[in-house]
Design an enzyme around this catalytic site. Structure first.
Site, PDB file in Angstrom:
ATOM      1  N   HIS A  81      49.937  45.019  49.565  1.00  0.00           N
ATOM      2  CA  HIS A  81      50.025  45.349  48.140  1.00  0.00           C
ATOM      3  C   HIS A  81      49.363  44.292  47.252  1.00  0.00           C
ATOM      4  CE1 HIS A  81      51.567  47.150  44.496  1.00  0.00           C
ATOM      5  NE2 HIS A  81      52.054  45.971  44.134  1.00  0.00           N
ATOM      6  N   ALA A  94      26.925  35.283  45.181  1.00  0.00           N
ATOM      7  CA  ALA A  94      26.434  36.656  45.255  1.00  0.00           C
ATOM      8  C   ALA A  94      26.818  37.318  46.575  1.00  0.00           C
ATOM      9  CB  ALA A  94      24.922  36.671  45.096  1.00  0.00           C
ATOM     10  N   ALA A 112      27.698  32.503  49.045  1.00  0.00           N
ATOM     11  CA  ALA A 112      27.088  33.820  49.009  1.00  0.00           C
ATOM     12  C   ALA A 112      27.372  34.571  50.303  1.00  0.00           C
ATOM     13  CB  ALA A 112      25.589  33.692  48.794  1.00  0.00           C
TER      14      ALA A 112
END
Length: 147
Positions: A81, A94, A112
């Site tokens: 949850h 990224a 990244a």
């Protein structure tokens, strides 16, 4: 993108019926970002490339002055949850995925394309798939030399 989010988030918290959903859809179409109105986003948060390809879980919390790269996923995991909490000053690279009940500590860095499944302590760096935590080594300050 973030200003539009702040507007529809405010409207959502004040229980305005339809407009927040429409603005959320507009944000999704214009900027290709999934940023539901229930997300708690602190001040000074920067989404690189206007959040291009970024997906954030509706219950996630993002602290102040966090930098989030493009194509980042901050989401839950099946059967769990709890969702991620990104603390103040964190930097998420990224393509990174932060999944499940994870806490990214203050000033931590997620590399990244890393897949983070466990907590990252404050000031540490998480890299790899699945991510492993490394302590960042700070280069000592040196006085400038005169010639």
């Amino acid at each position: 993108m973030i200003l539009l989010f702040r507007l529809y988030s405010w409207l959502y918290r004040h229980r305005v019926p339809v407009l927040p959903r429409l603005l959320y859809g507009l944000n999704r179409i214009l900027f290709a970002v999934v940023l539901p109105p229930g997300v708690v986003v602190g001040t000074g948060v920067r989404f690189a490339y206007s959040g291009l390809g970024t997906v954030v879980h509706a219950r996630a919390r993002i602290g102040n002055h966090v930098k989030i790269g493009p194509n980042v996923t901050i989401g839950g995991r099946a059967g769990l949850h709890a969702v991620p909490v990104i603390e103040e000053g964190a930097d998420i690279g990224a393509g990174a995925c932060v999944l499940g009940p994870v806490v990214i500590g203050r000033n931590a860095v997620v590399g990244a394309c890393a897949v983070v499944l466990h907590d990252v302590p404050a000031g540490a760096m998480a890299v790899g798939v699945p991510a492993t935590v490394k302590q960042r080594e700070m280069e000592p300050c040196r006085a400038p030399t005169s010639v």
